[in-house]
Design a protein around this motif. Structure first.
Motif, mmCIF file in Angstrom:
data_model
loop_
_atom_site.group_PDB
_atom_site.id
_atom_site.type_symbol
_atom_site.label_atom_id
_atom_site.label_comp_id
_atom_site.label_asym_id
_atom_site.label_seq_id
_atom_site.Cartn_x
_atom_site.Cartn_y
_atom_site.Cartn_z
ATOM 1 N N LEU A 70 44.794 119.329 47.413
ATOM 2 C CA LEU A 70 45.003 120.379 46.418
ATOM 3 C C LEU A 70 43.673 121.054 46.160
ATOM 4 O O LEU A 70 42.651 120.377 46.014
ATOM 5 N N CYS A 71 43.672 122.388 46.111
ATOM 6 C CA CYS A 71 42.472 123.134 45.717
ATOM 7 C C CYS A 71 42.763 123.890 44.429
ATOM 8 O O CYS A 71 43.698 124.694 44.376
ATOM 9 N N ILE A 72 41.967 123.604 43.397
ATOM 10 C CA ILE A 72 42.052 124.351 42.141
ATOM 11 C C ILE A 72 40.820 125.244 42.060
ATOM 12 O O ILE A 72 39.702 124.772 41.846
ATOM 13 N N LEU A 73 41.024 126.522 42.292
ATOM 14 C CA LEU A 73 39.942 127.507 42.189
ATOM 15 C C LEU A 73 39.978 128.085 40.785
ATOM 16 O O LEU A 73 40.987 128.663 40.371
ATOM 17 N N GLU A 74 38.894 127.899 40.054
ATOM 18 C CA GLU A 74 38.920 128.298 38.654
ATOM 19 C C GLU A 74 37.533 128.704 38.175
ATOM 20 O O GLU A 74 36.519 128.271 38.711
ATOM 21 N N PHE A 75 37.515 129.555 37.170
ATOM 22 C CA PHE A 75 36.256 129.885 36.513
ATOM 23 C C PHE A 75 35.689 128.642 35.843
ATOM 24 O O PHE A 75 36.432 127.748 35.414
ATOM 25 N N SER A 76 34.366 128.588 35.752
ATOM 26 C CA SER A 76 33.713 127.474 35.063
ATOM 27 C C SER A 76 32.519 128.016 34.280
ATOM 28 O O SER A 76 32.204 129.209 34.347
ATOM 29 N N GLN A 77 31.877 127.147 33.548
ATOM 30 C CA GLN A 77 30.739 127.563 32.735
ATOM 31 C C GLN A 77 29.434 127.331 33.493
ATOM 32 O O GLN A 77 29.137 126.192 33.872
ATOM 33 N N PRO A 78 28.670 128.386 33.765
ATOM 34 C CA PRO A 78 27.425 128.226 34.523
ATOM 35 C C PRO A 78 26.391 127.434 33.741
ATOM 36 O O PRO A 78 26.401 127.412 32.509
ATOM 37 N N GLU A 79 25.517 126.764 34.485
ATOM 38 C CA GLU A 79 24.444 125.989 33.872
ATOM 39 C C GLU A 79 23.141 126.795 33.896
ATOM 40 O O GLU A 79 23.035 127.817 34.548
ATOM 41 N N GLY A 80 22.162 126.324 33.184
ATOM 42 C CA GLY A 80 20.892 127.044 33.096
ATOM 43 C C GLY A 80 20.825 127.829 31.798
ATOM 44 O O GLY A 80 21.733 128.607 31.479
ATOM 45 N N PHE A 81 19.769 127.614 31.038
ATOM 46 C CA PHE A 81 19.664 128.170 29.689
ATOM 47 C C PHE A 81 19.781 129.689 29.668
ATOM 48 O O PHE A 81 20.592 130.268 28.943
ATOM 49 N N VAL A 131 38.489 129.969 29.416
ATOM 50 C CA VAL A 131 37.460 129.309 30.226
ATOM 51 C C VAL A 131 36.596 128.402 29.362
ATOM 52 O O VAL A 131 36.317 127.254 29.719
ATOM 53 N N TYR A 132 36.185 128.890 28.210
ATOM 54 C CA TYR A 132 35.312 128.087 27.349
ATOM 55 C C TYR A 132 36.057 126.946 26.659
ATOM 56 O O TYR A 132 35.435 126.005 26.160
ATOM 57 N N LYS A 133 37.390 127.012 26.651
ATOM 58 C CA LYS A 133 38.192 125.906 26.114
ATOM 59 C C LYS A 133 38.634 124.926 27.215
ATOM 60 O O LYS A 133 39.293 123.930 26.924
ATOM 61 N N PHE A 134 38.271 125.216 28.454
ATOM 62 C CA PHE A 134 38.653 124.357 29.583
ATOM 63 C C PHE A 134 37.934 123.014 29.444
ATOM 64 O O PHE A 134 36.784 122.959 29.003
ATOM 65 N N PRO A 135 38.581 121.913 29.841
ATOM 66 C CA PRO A 135 37.941 120.597 29.702
ATOM 67 C C PRO A 135 36.613 120.519 30.460
ATOM 68 O O PRO A 135 36.492 121.081 31.556
ATOM 69 N N PRO A 136 35.610 119.841 29.907
ATOM 70 C CA PRO A 136 34.348 119.630 30.629
ATOM 71 C C PRO A 136 34.592 118.824 31.898
ATOM 72 O O PRO A 136 35.604 118.124 32.020
ATOM 73 N N LYS A 137 33.655 118.891 32.850
ATOM 74 C CA LYS A 137 33.900 118.342 34.182
ATOM 75 C C LYS A 137 34.226 116.851 34.194
ATOM 76 O O LYS A 137 35.075 116.404 34.964
ATOM 77 N N ASN A 138 33.561 116.072 33.366
ATOM 78 C CA ASN A 138 33.849 114.636 33.368
ATOM 79 C C ASN A 138 35.275 114.354 32.904
ATOM 80 O O ASN A 138 35.978 113.495 33.467
ATOM 81 N N TYR A 154 37.760 116.621 33.005
ATOM 82 C CA TYR A 154 38.599 117.273 34.023
ATOM 83 C C TYR A 154 38.802 116.334 35.219
ATOM 84 O O TYR A 154 39.933 116.121 35.680
ATOM 85 N N LYS A 155 37.725 115.735 35.699
ATOM 86 C CA LYS A 155 37.810 114.802 36.828
ATOM 87 C C LYS A 155 38.679 113.609 36.470
ATOM 88 O O LYS A 155 39.505 113.161 37.284
ATOM 89 N N LYS A 156 38.512 113.088 35.270
ATOM 90 C CA LYS A 156 39.315 111.945 34.827
ATOM 91 C C LYS A 156 40.799 112.292 34.810
ATOM 92 O O LYS A 156 41.646 111.491 35.237
ATOM 93 N N MET A 157 41.138 113.490 34.344
ATOM 94 C CA MET A 157 42.533 113.942 34.322
ATOM 95 C C MET A 157 43.117 113.990 35.732
ATOM 96 O O MET A 157 44.260 113.572 35.954
ATOM 97 N N ILE A 158 42.329 114.485 36.684
ATOM 98 C CA ILE A 158 42.797 114.599 38.072
ATOM 99 C C ILE A 158 43.046 113.219 38.671
ATOM 100 O O ILE A 158 44.077 112.967 39.309
ATOM 101 N N ILE A 159 42.105 112.306 38.471
ATOM 102 C CA ILE A 159 42.248 110.949 39.006
ATOM 103 C C ILE A 159 43.437 110.237 38.364
ATOM 104 O O ILE A 159 44.220 109.549 39.052
#
Length: 226
Positions: free
Chosen positions: A142-153, A188-195, A197-202
């Protein structure tokens, strides 16, 4: 949840006519490269059966056809107006109305499933992931292509300014529905953080998750291995 889904559905029905134009304009045409890379990461083989969920106007299907041969592709979306636009662009592809919370397919139906810029619109994401897992064949992806929050101040703050102020203004000016383009950054800003998000997928059943950030982290192609 159901009423929220219907509200989102009506919103996409309303912006379908200008959807492609605004995608190109507001992403500075990066959306084309993001789709191309996402499909490369799926590693589609000849004769694979593929579902493009939240297919929108058919852009992912078009790129998939350019990259592969003899694949059996089905597109599904909950917006009828989006499907109408997709049918004009992809007349040879089977397209049907479908909601991620209850997919009209048997278990283990597809070698590959992709959902581009649609997963953040799934109101019950755990249920959506369970359904996506159900229809992917063992050994599939499965590929989920989605907007995310960029890093870097610095960049993250410049991007937030563009995403939350300039983009809604331009999107509303061209589409006639500013609320739809205020919803985009909000979702996008309400989307679950990566950790999380990954837990939900697993927890939905997938064995492994691979994040593939693009364009300074603005977008991510998440590959989920079954």
């Amino acid at each position: 949840m159901e009423e929220k889904s219907k509200k989102i559905q009506r919103m996409f029905d309303g912006i379908a006519d200008r959807y492609d134009l605004l995608n190109r304009l507001l992403s500075f045409r990066r959306d084309v490269a993001w789709r191309k890379k996402a499909i490369e990461l799926l590693e589609v083989k000849e004769n694979h059966k593929i579902l493009d969920l939240a297919c929108g106007t058919g852009d992912m299907i078009g790129e998939l056809k350019r990259q592969t041969k003899n694949s059996d592709i089905i597109g599904a979306d909950f917006s009828k107006n989006m499907l109408f636009k997709a049918k004009r662009k992809q007349p040879d592809i089977m397209l049907l109305a479908g909601d991620a919370h209850s997919l009209p397919f048997k278990p283990d139906s597809f070698d590959r499933v992709m959902i581009a810029f649609g997963f953040r619109n799934v109101t019950d994401k755990n249920k959506g992931l369970e359904e996506l897992f159900r229809v992917v064949k063992p050994g599939g992806r499965l590929c989920i292509l989605e907007f995310s929050q960029p890093e870097g101040f610095v960049f993250s703050r410049l991007y937030r300014l563009y995403f939350t102020k300039i983009l809604p203004f331009l999107g509303g000016l061209i589409s006639g529905d500013r609320r739809a383009y205020e919803y985009l950054p909000d979702s996008v800003y309400k989307f679950p953080p990566k950790n999380e998000y990954k837990k939900m997928i697993i927890e939905s059943g997938f064995e492994r998750v691979q994040f593939n950030p693009m364009t300074f982290g603005i977008c991510d192609a998440t590959i989920c291995f079954k």
